[in-house]
Design a protein around this motif. Structure first.
Motif, short mmCIF file in Angstrom:
data_model
loop_
_atom_site.label_atom_id
_atom_site.label_comp_id
_atom_site.label_asym_id
_atom_site.label_seq_id
_atom_site.Cartn_x
_atom_site.Cartn_y
_atom_site.Cartn_z
N ASN A 145 0.66 -1.10 -0.33
CA ASN A 145 -0.29 0.16 -0.06
C ASN A 145 0.25 1.11 0.02
OD1 ASN A 145 -2.09 -1.88 0.01
ND2 ASN A 145 -3.08 -1.10 2.56
N LEU A 146 1.82 1.37 1.12
CA LEU A 146 3.04 2.20 0.69
C LEU A 146 3.49 2.57 -0.73
CD1 LEU A 146 4.85 1.68 4.25
CD2 LEU A 146 2.89 4.08 3.77
N VAL A 147 4.31 1.58 -1.18
CA VAL A 147 4.94 1.60 -2.33
C VAL A 147 3.79 1.83 -3.26
CG1 VAL A 147 5.71 0.58 -3.84
CG2 VAL A 147 6.01 0.09 -2.24
N PHE A 148 2.62 1.50 -3.75
CA PHE A 148 2.02 2.07 -4.88
C PHE A 148 1.02 2.77 -4.73
CE2 PHE A 148 3.61 -2.26 -6.31
CZ PHE A 148 3.26 -2.18 -7.58
N THR A 149 1.08 3.52 -3.23
CA THR A 149 0.12 5.06 -2.81
C THR A 149 1.26 5.84 -3.29
OG1 THR A 149 -1.19 3.79 -1.17
CG2 THR A 149 -1.13 6.91 -1.26
N LEU A 150 2.29 6.14 -3.29
CA LEU A 150 3.04 6.79 -3.29
C LEU A 150 3.51 6.85 -5.59
CD1 LEU A 150 6.56 6.59 -0.59
CD2 LEU A 150 3.99 8.66 -1.16
N VAL A 151 3.74 5.61 -5.52
CA VAL A 151 4.00 5.47 -7.35
C VAL A 151 2.21 6.40 -8.44
CG1 VAL A 151 3.86 4.17 -9.33
CG2 VAL A 151 5.36 3.24 -7.12
N LEU A 358 4.64 20.59 -3.29
CA LEU A 358 4.54 20.84 -2.34
C LEU A 358 2.78 20.44 -1.97
CD1 LEU A 358 4.55 22.24 0.27
CD2 LEU A 358 3.36 24.13 -0.72
N VAL A 359 2.37 20.38 -2.77
CA VAL A 359 0.51 19.77 -2.78
C VAL A 359 1.38 18.38 -3.07
CG1 VAL A 359 -1.69 18.72 -3.68
CG2 VAL A 359 -0.31 21.25 -3.90
N GLY A 360 1.80 17.55 -3.56
CA GLY A 360 1.92 15.84 -3.79
C GLY A 360 2.77 16.00 -2.84
N VAL A 365 2.18 12.13 2.43
CA VAL A 365 1.80 12.52 3.90
C VAL A 365 0.46 11.78 4.42
CG1 VAL A 365 2.41 13.75 6.37
CG2 VAL A 365 3.92 13.81 4.44
N LEU A 366 -0.24 12.71 3.74
CA LEU A 366 -1.75 12.57 4.50
C LEU A 366 -1.97 11.03 4.16
CD1 LEU A 366 -3.72 15.79 3.88
CD2 LEU A 366 -3.06 14.61 6.36
N SER A 367 -2.10 10.77 2.51
CA SER A 367 -2.14 9.06 1.94
C SER A 367 -1.53 8.10 3.95
CB SER A 367 -1.65 9.14 1.12
OG SER A 367 -2.37 9.94 0.16
N PHE A 372 -1.19 3.97 7.44
CA PHE A 372 -1.04 3.43 8.76
C PHE A 372 -1.96 3.35 9.56
CE2 PHE A 372 3.62 4.51 7.22
CZ PHE A 372 4.28 3.72 7.34
N ASN A 373 -3.25 3.85 9.59
CA ASN A 373 -4.01 3.26 10.58
C ASN A 373 -5.75 2.79 9.47
OD1 ASN A 373 -3.36 4.99 13.37
ND2 ASN A 373 -2.47 6.25 11.20
N PHE A 374 -5.18 2.42 8.69
CA PHE A 374 -6.53 1.73 7.79
C PHE A 374 -7.32 1.68 8.29
CE2 PHE A 374 -8.08 -0.96 4.38
CZ PHE A 374 -7.83 -0.17 3.25
#
Length: 452
Positions: A145-151, A358-360, A365-367, A372-374
């Protein structure tokens, strides 16, 4: 700071593709079939189509009209139609809340769309005999989830930083036709499979006893606003990128028709696919008749269906379907991320490149916080934005356009459009309809929402 926009759409078709791309997204292809399957199939479809006509179209037109008149970000565009300082403050607050809502929507949207990217890559790993990689790509683990959210966020940022014409418009023109072709091909294939006709009947034959159920009404309203991105400020931003003389009535009709057609096509593919999967031995419903895994319907039912097909076709279909979902996610995310980006570009000395980054970073960060608290935050974020904030923002927009915007100024804005007669029946009725009927309908359904 300057409130001059950073660009305009170069053509009518460019706007239609971008606005339809904003509207056509995960809300149509993931959300709509899931909602329809959970809330009675044909009954939900009927309520949704009625709400699109009664609320979706007039409210989408209202957002575009305010944005095009303001030629600026949602907060300042809302303030521009007010005449006194207090109303201007309220308008700016409503517009600013829509910017915050858009940013919060990006959190769960990026996670969800990241899943589509990883599910599109999983069959490639399987064909390369990388079973461990494939299992990781399809596992709802923290690392995946971490990797592909950032991708996915990186993909959106790459488009947004190129600007309106070279980024948003160019990519929308490429991605939207591709999405429609894949979707039509998917429907054509699924409907030839055994069991599909049962799903078709569930979708097309409404159970009229369910039409006035609170869950059906609330689900259909949330889907209407989420699908058309009403209440996020995205359409105000796109309206600001339009020339003043474009006929918004026609353009809004094209966008609404495209959006609704894609939602229907998606349901025409996914709901029959559920029954094809059931025919092939995949369990879809619990013993009480409720839908299993409704939130992850396309991640459980469809891969299970593809597996039953065997051979190379199971991999190809999986790749094609999840590519479709990725494209849908990308076209919508582009418009939503543009909302806070355009605000920062106008309100600070930052250029588009830095504002986009900046928005990204903020969305990333919010994502991550949601990832982490899915279990706690993912569903809460969806409810908070699509079922609570978007209808309330839409109510504010309807009240402002109907009650705050000077009638003479609104008529002048309408008359400035090419080939439009401000005294025609449609343009006489629409402001009155948005003034009286839209707020009433939204209030009635919001009351159902908060009492359910």
């Amino acid at each position: 700071m300057s409130t001059v926009k950073q660009g305009h759409f170069s053509s009518r078709i460019g706007f239609i593709m971008a606005a339809a791309g904003s509207a056509v997204g995960v809300g149509n292809i993931w959300g709509f079939p899931t909602q329809a399957a959970t809330h009675g199939g044909g009954a939900f479809l009927l309520v949704y189509l009625i709400l699109i006509l009664l609320l979706g179209y007039p409210m989408l037109l209202a957002e575009l009209m305010i944005g095009r008149h303001g030629q600026t970000n949602p907060a300042d565009a809302m303030a521009k139609i007010a005449n006194n300082p207090m109303a201007k403050k309220i308008g700016k607050t409503i517009g600013f809340i829509s910017i915050i809502t858009a940013t919060l929507i990006c959190t769960f949207y990026s996670i969800l769309s990241g899943w589509f990217v990883s599910f599109a890559l999983a069959p490639v790993a399987q064909m390369a005999n990388q079973q461990q990689v494939s299992a990781w790509l399809m596992d709802f683990s923290l690392s995946r989830n971490l990797v592909f959210t950032l991708v996915f966020i990186a993909m959106v940022i790459l488009v947004i930083r190129q600007g309106v014409q070279q980024g948003i418009e160019r990519w929308s023109k490429r991605l939207m036709p591709m999405l429609l072709i894949i979707l039509v091909a998917g429907v054509a294939y699924i409907l030839t499979q055994p069991g599909a006709m049962q799903g078709l009947e569930v979708l097309l034959v409404p159970d009229f006893s369910r039409i006035f159920e609170a869950d059906v009404l609330v689900g259909a309203l949330g889907q209407t606003f989420f699908s058309l991105t009403i209440g996020t400020g995205a359409m105000m931003v796109y309206g600001a990128y339009l020339n003043q003389n474009e006929d918004l009535g026609k353009l809004t009709a094209y966008v609404t028709l495209t959006d609704t057609s894609v939602a229907f096509l998606a349901a025409l593919m996914v709901i029959p696919a559920m029954y094809v999967a059931q025919h092939n031995g995949v369990q879809i419903f619990a013993e009480d008749g409720s839908l299993l895994n409704s939130d992850t319907l396309v991640f459980t039912v469809l891969p299970a269906l593809f597996d039953t097909l065997g051979g190379v076709s199971q991999y190809l279909l999986a790749i094609i379907f999840f590519m479709l979902m990725t494209i849908a996610g990308l076209t919508s995310a582009i418009s939503i991320v543009e909302v806070p980006t355009s605000y920062i570009v106008e309100k600070t000395s930052l250029g588009r490149d830095k504002a986009t980054l900046l928005v990204g970073a903020l969305i990333a960060v919010l994502s991550m916080v949601v990832v982490f608290n899915f279990n706690t935050l993912f569903g809460l974020m969806i409810t908070l934005t699509t079922e609570r904030a978007q209808p309330l923002i839409a109510l504010g927009i309807a009240i402002f356009l109907g009650w705050v915007w000077s009638r003479n100024k609104l008529i002048n804005t309408i008359a400035a459009q090419d080939g439009v007669k401000a005294d025609s029946l449609f343009w006489k009725l629409w402001p009155v309809y948005v003034k009286f009927v839209c707020p009433l309908l939204i209030i009635v359904i919001i009351m159902q929402l908060f009492t359910k």
